[in-house]
Design a protein around this motif. Structure first.
Motif, PDB file in Angstrom:
ATOM      1  N   UNK A  92       0.862  -1.172   0.000  1.00  0.00           N
ATOM      2  CA  UNK A  92       0.000   0.000   0.000  1.00  0.00           C
ATOM      3  C   UNK A  92       0.902   1.227   0.000  1.00  0.00           C
ATOM      4  N   UNK A  93       0.420   2.339  -0.530  1.00  0.00           N
ATOM      5  CA  UNK A  93       1.205   3.559  -0.519  1.00  0.00           C
ATOM      6  C   UNK A  93       1.295   4.135   0.889  1.00  0.00           C
ATOM      7  N   UNK A  94       2.506   4.492   1.303  1.00  0.00           N
ATOM      8  CA  UNK A  94       2.721   5.070   2.628  1.00  0.00           C
ATOM      9  C   UNK A  94       3.562   6.327   2.478  1.00  0.00           C
ATOM     10  N   UNK A  95       3.149   7.391   3.150  1.00  0.00           N
ATOM     11  CA  UNK A  95       3.963   8.602   3.140  1.00  0.00           C
ATOM     12  C   UNK A  95       3.896   9.282   4.497  1.00  0.00           C
ATOM     13  N   UNK A 100       1.593  21.284   6.210  1.00  0.00           N
ATOM     14  CA  UNK A 100       1.896  22.421   5.350  1.00  0.00           C
ATOM     15  C   UNK A 100       2.086  22.006   3.887  1.00  0.00           C
ATOM     16  N   UNK A 101       1.971  20.709   3.591  1.00  0.00           N
ATOM     17  CA  UNK A 101       2.064  20.252   2.202  1.00  0.00           C
ATOM     18  C   UNK A 101       3.296  19.437   1.873  1.00  0.00           C
ATOM     19  N   UNK A 102       4.318  19.498   2.743  1.00  0.00           N
ATOM     20  CA  UNK A 102       5.547  18.752   2.470  1.00  0.00           C
ATOM     21  C   UNK A 102       5.348  17.254   2.646  1.00  0.00           C
ATOM     22  N   UNK A 103       6.023  16.476   1.802  1.00  0.00           N
ATOM     23  CA  UNK A 103       6.105  15.027   1.968  1.00  0.00           C
ATOM     24  C   UNK A 103       7.570  14.706   2.229  1.00  0.00           C
ATOM     25  N   UNK A 104       7.860  14.218   3.413  1.00  0.00           N
ATOM     26  CA  UNK A 104       9.252  13.989   3.804  1.00  0.00           C
ATOM     27  C   UNK A 104       9.718  12.564   3.544  1.00  0.00           C
ATOM     28  N   UNK A 105       8.772  11.635   3.476  1.00  0.00           N
ATOM     29  CA  UNK A 105       9.145  10.237   3.249  1.00  0.00           C
ATOM     30  C   UNK A 105       7.996   9.533   2.546  1.00  0.00           C
ATOM     31  N   UNK A 106       8.322   8.632   1.628  1.00  0.00           N
ATOM     32  CA  UNK A 106       7.297   7.869   0.910  1.00  0.00           C
ATOM     33  C   UNK A 106       7.917   6.575   0.417  1.00  0.00           C
ATOM     34  N   UNK A 122      13.327  13.727  -2.851  1.00  0.00           N
ATOM     35  CA  UNK A 122      14.454  14.258  -2.080  1.00  0.00           C
ATOM     36  C   UNK A 122      14.660  15.753  -2.305  1.00  0.00           C
ATOM     37  N   UNK A 123      14.344  16.239  -3.508  1.00  0.00           N
ATOM     38  CA  UNK A 123      14.544  17.674  -3.786  1.00  0.00           C
ATOM     39  C   UNK A 123      13.280  18.494  -3.510  1.00  0.00           C
ATOM     40  N   UNK A 124      12.222  17.850  -3.001  1.00  0.00           N
ATOM     41  CA  UNK A 124      11.041  18.598  -2.588  1.00  0.00           C
ATOM     42  C   UNK A 124      10.008  18.830  -3.659  1.00  0.00           C
ATOM     43  N   UNK A 125      10.084  18.106  -4.786  1.00  0.00           N
ATOM     44  CA  UNK A 125       9.101  18.304  -5.854  1.00  0.00           C
ATOM     45  C   UNK A 125       7.792  17.550  -5.607  1.00  0.00           C
ATOM     46  N   UNK A 126       7.776  16.657  -4.628  1.00  0.00           N
ATOM     47  CA  UNK A 126       6.573  15.874  -4.349  1.00  0.00           C
ATOM     48  C   UNK A 126       5.870  16.473  -3.131  1.00  0.00           C
ATOM     49  N   UNK A 127       4.766  17.155  -3.351  1.00  0.00           N
ATOM     50  CA  UNK A 127       3.984  17.788  -2.288  1.00  0.00           C
ATOM     51  C   UNK A 127       2.517  17.406  -2.468  1.00  0.00           C
ATOM     52  N   UNK A 128       1.880  17.069  -1.347  1.00  0.00           N
ATOM     53  CA  UNK A 128       0.485  16.659  -1.476  1.00  0.00           C
ATOM     54  C   UNK A 128      -0.428  17.829  -1.835  1.00  0.00           C
ATOM     55  N   UNK A 129      -0.053  19.061  -1.431  1.00  0.00           N
ATOM     56  CA  UNK A 129      -0.925  20.196  -1.738  1.00  0.00           C
ATOM     57  C   UNK A 129      -0.922  20.537  -3.230  1.00  0.00           C
TER      58      UNK A 129
END
Length: 296
Positions: A92-95, A100-106, A122-129
């Motif tokens: 299952x997908x885990x993050x 604030x919108x950041x995803x630190x681990x997935x 790692x460079x911060x391009x993946x944000x849930x917002x």
């Protein structure tokens, strides 16, 4: 030790080693649960001196701190191990994200779901917002409000935008992580396959209804309470009825069968046989518009 009844079964071993007295004190944790005991032994019978009593008190306090810390560290390592196993299982997908919108681990499963790479993460391009389409922003605001109020949020369905701009329907379960500043763990399920199946089923149902509605046959679906759940269009038109006239009513009380108690009894008997797994094939006299009777 030689005379205490609690030592009856063990005194020979103690006496053999020159032990004549023992003072044992329970070790409690902060919740007053027993963690163990601290014992001091003497070569001569007697009670602890005031100095010994103070040393025992200090020793039990230190032992309680040490045991509690060791257990807490073990529980933490066990929790981290289980958490890591969940992430790396990729079932299952885990993050781990922040409000604030950041995803630190997935995990890889989630990244594949949304079409991003680990380098993107790692460079911060993946944000849930930024992955959330505008029409789902109110749902996100509701999730955050629930987290702030209770630390958890009932599972929700929403959509994410993949890296290529396409959409992926998801089912998300979210919980606030204790001791953090807005960090949450999210379990994400890809609903694409389920949505496709639902669409196929819905399309098949619509095609089947279209076919049945153009045929002059009586097709009805009843539950075990003999209530009409579904019916095709032909018998409705023939009797001058609408779906609202019949859905939810016992089939025996419907317009088609209510003209005759004998026919109603026949219908009930057939329903009873069908509920037992039998196939009931019979002729029925039904009523159409203007009280016209026909046999089907």
């Amino acid at each position: 030790i030689a005379t205490d009844p609690l030592w009856t079964e063990y005194k020979e071993v103690a006496l053999l080693h020159g032990l004549r007295a023992c003072w044992s004190t329970p070790i409690f944790d902060a919740q007053q649960k027993v963690l163990g005991t601290f014992a001091i032994y003497y070569r001569e019978p007697g009670r602890p001196t005031a100095l010994h009593a103070r040393c025992i008190e200090l020793a039990t306090d230190l032992a309680a701190i040490a045991i509690s810390r060791q257990r807490a560290e073990f529980a933490l390592r066990l929790s981290e191990s289980r958490y890591r196993r969940l992430i790396e299982s990729n079932i299952i997908g885990v993050m781990i994200a922040n409000t604030d919108g950041r995803i630190t681990e997935a995990n890889d499963h989630f990244l594949a779901m949304v079409g991003y790479t680990r380098e993107d993460l790692q460079v911060g391009r993946v944000r849930w917002d930024t992955m959330t389409p505008t029409e789902w922003h109110d749902v996100d605001a509701h999730i955050i409000a629930q987290l702030q109020a209770s630390g958890t949020c009932p599972a929700v369905e929403k959509e994410y935008l993949r890296k290529d701009g396409t959409r992926v329907p998801i089912h998300a379960s979210v919980a606030l992580l204790d001791g953090t500043s807005g960090d949450v763990i999210c379990l994400i399920e890809d609903l694409t396959a389920r949505k496709q199946t639902e669409a196929l089923v819905q399309g098949s149902e619509q095609r089947l209804r279209s076919i049945l509605d153009t045929m002059f046959v009586f097709v009805g679906l009843m539950n075990l309470d003999e209530q009409i759940v579904e019916v095709n269009q032909a018998p409705l038109v023939a009797a001058g009825l609408t779906r609202a006239d019949v859905l939810g009513r016992p089939v025996g009380e419907s317009y088609w069968f209510s003209h005759s108690p004998a026919v109603q009894a026949q219908v009930r008997q057939a329903m009873t046989r069908a509920a037992l797994g039998e196939v009931a094939r019979e002729d029925y006299c039904i009523r159409l518009a203007a009280d016209r009777l026909i046999t089907i």
